[in-house]
Motif scaffolding. Structure first.
Motif, PDB file in Angstrom:
ATOM      1  N   ASN A   8       0.856  -1.182   0.000  1.00  0.00           N
ATOM      2  CA  ASN A   8       0.000   0.000   0.000  1.00  0.00           C
ATOM      3  C   ASN A   8       0.893   1.233   0.000  1.00  0.00           C
ATOM      4  O   ASN A   8       1.268   1.761   1.046  1.00  0.00           O
ATOM      5  CB  ASN A   8      -0.939  -0.012   1.204  1.00  0.00           C
ATOM      6  CG  ASN A   8      -1.976   1.098   1.105  1.00  0.00           C
ATOM      7  OD1 ASN A   8      -2.275   1.577   0.008  1.00  0.00           O
ATOM      8  ND2 ASN A   8      -2.514   1.506   2.228  1.00  0.00           N
ATOM      9  N   THR A 113     -13.533   1.649  -9.398  1.00  0.00           N
ATOM     10  CA  THR A 113     -13.791   1.978  -7.999  1.00  0.00           C
ATOM     11  C   THR A 113     -14.924   1.136  -7.420  1.00  0.00           C
ATOM     12  O   THR A 113     -14.808   0.576  -6.324  1.00  0.00           O
ATOM     13  CB  THR A 113     -14.123   3.473  -7.866  1.00  0.00           C
ATOM     14  OG1 THR A 113     -12.994   4.240  -8.307  1.00  0.00           O
ATOM     15  CG2 THR A 113     -14.433   3.836  -6.423  1.00  0.00           C
ATOM     16  N   ALA A 116     -14.182  -2.740  -7.486  1.00  0.00           N
ATOM     17  CA  ALA A 116     -13.254  -3.089  -6.400  1.00  0.00           C
ATOM     18  C   ALA A 116     -13.971  -3.094  -5.056  1.00  0.00           C
ATOM     19  O   ALA A 116     -13.689  -3.930  -4.192  1.00  0.00           O
ATOM     20  CB  ALA A 116     -12.087  -2.106  -6.375  1.00  0.00           C
ATOM     21  N   ALA A 117     -14.901  -2.173  -4.862  1.00  0.00           N
ATOM     22  CA  ALA A 117     -15.659  -2.144  -3.612  1.00  0.00           C
ATOM     23  C   ALA A 117     -16.544  -3.379  -3.488  1.00  0.00           C
ATOM     24  O   ALA A 117     -16.680  -3.964  -2.404  1.00  0.00           O
ATOM     25  CB  ALA A 117     -16.502  -0.873  -3.538  1.00  0.00           C
ATOM     26  N   HIS A 121     -13.840  -5.937  -1.921  1.00  0.00           N
ATOM     27  CA  HIS A 121     -14.173  -5.439  -0.584  1.00  0.00           C
ATOM     28  C   HIS A 121     -13.246  -4.305  -0.152  1.00  0.00           C
ATOM     29  O   HIS A 121     -12.919  -4.176   1.039  1.00  0.00           O
ATOM     30  CB  HIS A 121     -14.127  -6.576   0.442  1.00  0.00           C
ATOM     31  CG  HIS A 121     -14.949  -7.762   0.038  1.00  0.00           C
ATOM     32  ND1 HIS A 121     -16.334  -7.722  -0.042  1.00  0.00           N
ATOM     33  CD2 HIS A 121     -14.585  -9.023  -0.348  1.00  0.00           C
ATOM     34  CE1 HIS A 121     -16.777  -8.916  -0.448  1.00  0.00           C
ATOM     35  NE2 HIS A 121     -15.747  -9.704  -0.641  1.00  0.00           N
ATOM     36  N   GLU A 122     -12.811  -3.500  -1.119  1.00  0.00           N
ATOM     37  CA  GLU A 122     -12.025  -2.328  -0.789  1.00  0.00           C
ATOM     38  C   GLU A 122     -12.961  -1.234  -0.282  1.00  0.00           C
ATOM     39  O   GLU A 122     -14.082  -1.080  -0.768  1.00  0.00           O
ATOM     40  CB  GLU A 122     -11.229  -1.839  -2.003  1.00  0.00           C
ATOM     41  CG  GLU A 122     -10.131  -2.803  -2.415  1.00  0.00           C
ATOM     42  CD  GLU A 122      -9.216  -2.220  -3.479  1.00  0.00           C
ATOM     43  OE1 GLU A 122      -9.453  -1.062  -3.905  1.00  0.00           O
ATOM     44  OE2 GLU A 122      -8.269  -2.921  -3.887  1.00  0.00           O
ATOM     45  N   ARG A 123     -12.463  -0.481   0.661  1.00  0.00           N
ATOM     46  CA  ARG A 123     -13.277   0.557   1.287  1.00  0.00           C
ATOM     47  C   ARG A 123     -13.599   1.664   0.285  1.00  0.00           C
ATOM     48  O   ARG A 123     -12.711   2.187  -0.381  1.00  0.00           O
ATOM     49  CB  ARG A 123     -12.533   1.131   2.484  1.00  0.00           C
ATOM     50  CG  ARG A 123     -13.287   2.241   3.203  1.00  0.00           C
ATOM     51  CD  ARG A 123     -12.408   2.839   4.289  1.00  0.00           C
ATOM     52  NE  ARG A 123     -13.019   4.021   4.880  1.00  0.00           N
ATOM     53  CZ  ARG A 123     -12.378   4.857   5.689  1.00  0.00           C
ATOM     54  NH1 ARG A 123     -11.102   4.612   5.992  1.00  0.00           N
ATOM     55  NH2 ARG A 123     -12.990   5.905   6.190  1.00  0.00           N
ATOM     56  N   THR A 169      -9.863  -4.242 -12.389  1.00  0.00           N
ATOM     57  CA  THR A 169     -10.211  -4.737 -11.055  1.00  0.00           C
ATOM     58  C   THR A 169      -9.573  -6.113 -10.833  1.00  0.00           C
ATOM     59  O   THR A 169      -9.049  -6.401  -9.746  1.00  0.00           O
ATOM     60  CB  THR A 169     -11.736  -4.827 -10.884  1.00  0.00           C
ATOM     61  OG1 THR A 169     -12.318  -3.541 -11.124  1.00  0.00           O
ATOM     62  CG2 THR A 169     -12.100  -5.268  -9.479  1.00  0.00           C
ATOM     63  N   ARG A 172      -5.898  -5.719 -10.099  1.00  0.00           N
ATOM     64  CA  ARG A 172      -5.656  -5.395  -8.685  1.00  0.00           C
ATOM     65  C   ARG A 172      -5.668  -6.654  -7.833  1.00  0.00           C
ATOM     66  O   ARG A 172      -4.827  -6.828  -6.930  1.00  0.00           O
ATOM     67  CB  ARG A 172      -6.725  -4.404  -8.201  1.00  0.00           C
ATOM     68  CG  ARG A 172      -6.683  -4.082  -6.713  1.00  0.00           C
ATOM     69  CD  ARG A 172      -5.392  -3.428  -6.302  1.00  0.00           C
ATOM     70  NE  ARG A 172      -5.372  -3.137  -4.869  1.00  0.00           N
ATOM     71  CZ  ARG A 172      -4.280  -2.881  -4.169  1.00  0.00           C
ATOM     72  NH1 ARG A 172      -3.111  -2.892  -4.748  1.00  0.00           N
ATOM     73  NH2 ARG A 172      -4.362  -2.617  -2.881  1.00  0.00           N
ATOM     74  N   SER A 173      -6.586  -7.556  -8.102  1.00  0.00           N
ATOM     75  CA  SER A 173      -6.664  -8.809  -7.364  1.00  0.00           C
ATOM     76  C   SER A 173      -5.454  -9.700  -7.633  1.00  0.00           C
ATOM     77  O   SER A 173      -4.851 -10.260  -6.724  1.00  0.00           O
ATOM     78  CB  SER A 173      -7.955  -9.540  -7.735  1.00  0.00           C
ATOM     79  OG  SER A 173      -8.004 -10.820  -7.161  1.00  0.00           O
ATOM     80  N   TYR A 232      -1.473  -0.987  -9.726  1.00  0.00           N
ATOM     81  CA  TYR A 232      -2.433  -1.629  -8.836  1.00  0.00           C
ATOM     82  C   TYR A 232      -1.751  -2.538  -7.807  1.00  0.00           C
ATOM     83  O   TYR A 232      -2.404  -3.042  -6.902  1.00  0.00           O
ATOM     84  CB  TYR A 232      -3.462  -2.422  -9.644  1.00  0.00           C
ATOM     85  CG  TYR A 232      -4.479  -1.538 -10.313  1.00  0.00           C
ATOM     86  CD1 TYR A 232      -5.377  -0.786  -9.566  1.00  0.00           C
ATOM     87  CD2 TYR A 232      -4.546  -1.442 -11.693  1.00  0.00           C
ATOM     88  CE1 TYR A 232      -6.303   0.038 -10.171  1.00  0.00           C
ATOM     89  CE2 TYR A 232      -5.472  -0.628 -12.315  1.00  0.00           C
ATOM     90  CZ  TYR A 232      -6.347   0.108 -11.547  1.00  0.00           C
ATOM     91  OH  TYR A 232      -7.264   0.928 -12.148  1.00  0.00           O
ATOM     92  N   LYS A 236      -4.514   1.032  -3.753  1.00  0.00           N
ATOM     93  CA  LYS A 236      -5.865   0.511  -3.845  1.00  0.00           C
ATOM     94  C   LYS A 236      -6.575   1.148  -5.038  1.00  0.00           C
ATOM     95  O   LYS A 236      -6.374   2.326  -5.347  1.00  0.00           O
ATOM     96  CB  LYS A 236      -6.632   0.791  -2.559  1.00  0.00           C
ATOM     97  CG  LYS A 236      -6.115   0.016  -1.348  1.00  0.00           C
ATOM     98  CD  LYS A 236      -6.942   0.321  -0.117  1.00  0.00           C
ATOM     99  CE  LYS A 236      -6.438  -0.481   1.085  1.00  0.00           C
ATOM    100  NZ  LYS A 236      -7.230  -0.194   2.297  1.00  0.00           N
TER     101      LYS A 236
END
Length: 289
Positions: A8, A113, A116-117, A121-123, A169, A172-173, A232, A236
Motif C-alpha cells: 500500500n 472503484t 473493487a468495492a 471489498h475495498e473501502r 479490477t 488489482r486482485s 495496482y 488501492k
C-alpha cells in the motif's frame, strides 16, 4: 506458492497510473493516425510487440509465464475482458473524434472503484463519489463532446470503459500474487491468438509512416499496460484509479504539439477540476491512514 506482493504505497501507485495515462494517450494518437488500417490489424500489431516484451522479460528472470495454477482462471478472464475492451477502444478511435473516444474510455475508473468495492471489498470512502463526479465533469469541460456522432460507435466506446474497469479490477486482485509481466503475457497472448486470423482477412500492407504508427501503438501500449498493471500493486483501486483521468490532460498536450490546438477556458477549468479531484482523493486517503 507465491507470497502476497501487494503493498500500500498510494503515491507510487498514483505516479505509475499517471505514467500509464501518458503512454495510453500517445497510443491513442498513434491509433488515430493509422487510418485505413483495419481494427484487428492494429490490435495485432500492438499486442505482438507487447507479447515479445513480456516473453523476454519473463525469460530473462526465469519466471514461468503461466502463473500460479489457482490464478489461471482469473488470468484468462482478465485477458479476455481486456481484449474486448481494447477492440472496443480501437473501434471507437477509428469512428469518433480522438477526444470523444478518450472521454468515453476514461470513465473506466468509475467502474474500477465500484467493482473493487463490490468484489475486492475495498473501502469506498465518502470522498470518492464526489471526486469522481468532479473529475468526469472536468473531462466533459475539456473534451466538450459533440452530440452529433453516430450512436453505435459512442456506445462501443462506452462499453470499452466497462470492460476495462472489470479487467483492471482483476489486475488489482492478481497483483497480490502474480508478476505484472505474467498478467501482461496472458493478455497479449490471447489478443494475438484471437486477432491473427481476423487480421488476415483484409490485411493492409502498411507504408513506412503507417508502419511507424503501428509500432508506436505497440510500444506505447506496452508502456501503458506495464505501468497500469504495476500501479495496482502499490495502490488501492479506489485511491489511484482517478489518476487515469490525467490522460485527458495529456491528450490536450498532444493535440497542441501535433496540431497546435490551444485549450479554451472550459478546458482549463476542466483540467483544474480533474487535478483537484485527484489531489483531494489522495490527501484524504493519506489523512485517514
Amino acid at each position: 506458492m507465491s507470497s502476497d506482493k501487494r503493498e500500500n504505497r498510494p503515491l507510487l501507485g498514483a505516479a505509475l497510473m499517471t505514467a500509464s495515462a501518458a503512454s495510453f494517450a500517445l497510443m491513442g494518437a498513434a491509433v488515430k493516425y493509422a487510418q485505413g488500417v483495419p481494427v484487428f490489424e492494429k490490435v495485432l500489431f500492438r499486442n505482438l510487440i507487447i507479447l515479445f516484451i513480456a516473453v523476454v522479460s519473463l525469460a530473462s528472470r526465469r519466471i514461468s509465464p503461466w502463473g500460479e495454477a489457482e490464478d489461471r482462471t482469473k488470468l484468462f478472464l482478465r485477458a479476455l475482458l481486456g481484449y474486448i475492451g481494447v477492440v472496443c477502444t480501437f473501434y471507437a478511435l477509428g469512428k469518433l473524434p480522438l477526444a470523444d473516444a478518450n472521454l468515453l474510455n476514461k470513465t473506466s475508473p468509475f467502474f474500477v472503484t465500484f467493482f473493487a468495492a463490490i468484489f475486492l471489498h475495498e473501502r469506498l470512502r465518502r470522498i470518492h463519489i464526489p471526486a469522481l463526479i468532479a473529475a468526469m465533469i472536468g473531462a466533459v469541460l475539456i473534451i466538450k463532446p459533440g452530440f452529433d456522432v453516430n450512436a453505435f460507435p459512442a456506445f462501443i466506446g462506452f462499453l470499452s470503459a466497462i470492460f476495462a474497469g472489470a479487467a483492471y479490477t482483476l489486475v488489482r486482485s492478481l497483483n497480490a500474487r502474480e508478476d505484472p509481466m505474467v498478467i501482461i503475457f496472458y493478455f497479449s497472448l490471447l489478443s494475438v491468438l484471437v486477432s491473427l486470423p481476423l487480421a488476415m482477412r483484409g490485411f493492409v500492407v502498411p507504408n513506412p509512416p503507417l508502419l511507424v504508427a503501428l509500432v508506436a501503438t505497440g510500444l506505447f501500449g506496452a508502456g501503458g499496460q506495464f505501468f497500469i498493471t504495476l500501479s495496482y500493486r502499490y495502490g488501492k483501486a479506489a485511491d489511484i484509479s482517478i489518476f487515469n483521468y490525467s490522460s485527458v490532460i495529456f491528450s490536450l498536450l498532444i493535440g497542441y504539439i501535433g496540431w497546435r490546438e490551444l485549450p479554451d477556458w472550459f478546458s482549463l477549468t476542466g483540467a483544474l477540476l480533474i487535478l483537484g479531484a485527484a489531489g483531494l482523493v489522495y490527501f484524504t486517503a493519506r489523512r485517514d491512514r
